[in-house]
Design a protein around this motif. Sequence first.
Motif, mmCIF file in Angstrom:
data_model
loop_
_atom_site.group_PDB
_atom_site.id
_atom_site.type_symbol
_atom_site.label_atom_id
_atom_site.label_comp_id
_atom_site.label_asym_id
_atom_site.label_seq_id
_atom_site.Cartn_x
_atom_site.Cartn_y
_atom_site.Cartn_z
ATOM 1 N N ARG A 311 0.805 -1.202 -0.113
ATOM 2 C CA ARG A 311 0.138 -0.128 0.125
ATOM 3 C C ARG A 311 0.925 1.201 0.029
ATOM 4 N N ILE A 314 2.275 1.704 -3.497
ATOM 5 C CA ILE A 314 1.494 2.391 -4.352
ATOM 6 C C ILE A 314 1.020 3.747 -4.283
ATOM 7 N N SER A 315 1.214 4.256 -2.884
ATOM 8 C CA SER A 315 1.152 5.644 -2.607
ATOM 9 C C SER A 315 2.199 6.274 -3.132
ATOM 10 N N ALA A 317 4.202 5.675 -5.459
ATOM 11 C CA ALA A 317 4.578 5.677 -6.884
ATOM 12 C C ALA A 317 4.042 6.861 -7.756
ATOM 13 N N ILE A 318 3.099 7.238 -7.090
ATOM 14 C CA ILE A 318 2.019 8.288 -7.563
ATOM 15 C C ILE A 318 2.625 9.682 -7.513
ATOM 16 N N PRO A 357 9.471 6.692 -6.865
ATOM 17 C CA PRO A 357 9.096 5.167 -7.389
ATOM 18 C C PRO A 357 10.508 4.219 -7.015
ATOM 19 N N SER A 360 9.378 2.883 -3.869
ATOM 20 C CA SER A 360 8.258 1.927 -4.081
ATOM 21 C C SER A 360 8.746 0.750 -4.646
ATOM 22 N N VAL A 394 -2.883 7.259 -12.721
ATOM 23 C CA VAL A 394 -2.422 6.438 -11.679
ATOM 24 C C VAL A 394 -2.027 4.925 -12.165
ATOM 25 N N LEU A 398 1.696 3.384 -11.624
ATOM 26 C CA LEU A 398 1.839 1.963 -11.065
ATOM 27 C C LEU A 398 2.472 1.197 -11.869
ATOM 28 N N SER A 399 2.238 1.152 -13.299
ATOM 29 C CA SER A 399 2.833 0.217 -14.113
ATOM 30 C C SER A 399 4.109 0.392 -14.273
ATOM 31 N N ILE A 403 3.578 -2.909 -11.168
ATOM 32 C CA ILE A 403 2.103 -3.147 -10.936
ATOM 33 C C ILE A 403 1.399 -2.963 -12.269
ATOM 34 N N THR A 405 -1.116 -1.947 -14.534
ATOM 35 C CA THR A 405 -2.528 -1.765 -13.951
ATOM 36 C C THR A 405 -3.377 -1.341 -15.431
#
Length: 536
Positions: A311, A314-315, A317-318, A357, A360, A394, A398-399, A403, A405
């Motif tokens: 989690r 993910i946060s 990475a944005i 990132p 992440s 987003v 993430l990609s 991840i 997405t």
Amino acid sequence: MKTRFSTLALAAALPLTMMAAAPALSDDLRIGLSSEPSSMDPHFHNLGPNNALRQHIFQSLTYSDENMQIRPSLATAWEATTDTTWEFTLRDDVSFSNGDAFSAEDVIYSICRVPMVEGSPSSFTSFVRDIVGVEVDGSTITFTTDGPSPLLPTNMSSVAILNASVYGGEGVEFSADGCANMGDLPASTDFSSPETAIGTGPYTLENFVPGDRIELTRNADYWDGTPSWDNVTLRPIANPGARVAALLAGDVDVIETPPIQDFDTIREAGFQIDQGLSNRVIYLHMDSGEEVPPGVSGTDGVNPFADVRVREAISKAINRDAIVERVMGGVAVPAGELLPYPLFGTREDAEPDVYDPERSAELLEEAGFGDGFEITLSSPNDRYINAERVAQAVAQFLSRIGIRTGVDAMTASTFFSSRNNQEFGMWLAGWGAASGEMANSLTALVATRDPDTGMGSTNRQRYSNPAIDALVMEARRTVDDDAREEILQRASIMAMEDYATVPLHFEVTPWAFAEGLELTPRVDQYTIAMMVRPAE
């Protein structure tokens, strides 16, 4: 683009330069709404468009101003006399629009009716649930509550006061087990008639044509001064392009939420735009239950969202700044918790997660997902400002950390139905705290879901943290404001450190309107005639 903030740093506004003459104004105001209220009954549906509409006709003991500060309305003062009693002083010399005098009997009738409304899709019962006793002494009404109820004055701002005599409720007697002498309870559909929609507000209902317009007329007997407009017409225009076209054609004077990409066109045509920072946070939820949720694959039977490191990855990475600048056109503010400062329970130093990132990727490796996995990010495409484009951004972020997405965007009605049926593994949504304080956001989005207590009402992600639950419950029992705010701040810190919810940004709500008008933006995003006035 430059945003100016009020003294509370919340009512941001942005006047845009006018390039041409706008249509001449009259004593009438025409407003283009993005959503039509689902009922004229102020107790039927706890929904933004309905709550905005009812403020024209019906008032409450207290009201929430443009900055979501609780102010006197039909009550002039209130005080917690013990941990379980609140004393309200009722305003004298107030009349309903039919000439009847306002009294404590109307307050009792209204509180009694709320839980008796049939078929409510989102009830107001939670606002009156704590009340177990009512006593009246002249212009003073005292509520006894089932345990401490620090938010009762705030809750009262959501309970519209009806005229008991209109519905045969003279002599109403309160009981927590069921009130007596309620007369013939009106059906919600009855409120579409001007003879039934009787309140103490600045306007009265003249005509309601579903799907077309709601016509209001100035209440000549309004107790709090003279409303700015003789007549107000509210027109539901769901399509954003059609709303802008109606404004440019002079068919309406004000529209809510004009598309960001149309700002230049609106400005060049001679109209203005004001915008205000809202209480609505756009956030990510992830199903953190034991089983692998829908839309997640490539994890060898393990739910990655159950691991706080995932989690957090993910946060981090944005890039929230990039989303605000490139997707939202600067009309948003990166979020570091679930409400913007300085609303109650927020912290001035609550900074958004830093875009990192590399960290992440390290966190994913530490959690055992160094090779990444695949997810589907679900989102409504017609509910929040540029929500589908935000979801796409987003997904790209993430990609980049492995991840992979995909985005599944759909209408709001489909989205919320599917979300409530646990059909998503990860989703983007928004939340506006009706009370204007952190207890609302934490209770709805973070607290362990318990339908019996109302905790976790919008927590469909199966997140549970007993320590946060305990703090939220403690805050809900704490009457002292300073102590309650400190408890909520601790709970918010804990929720953000556990990535219970991943906030992205706070929406900044725009309104466009004709030359010769002034507009005060509202944090709750409501569009009401009282926020618009002729320019001085």
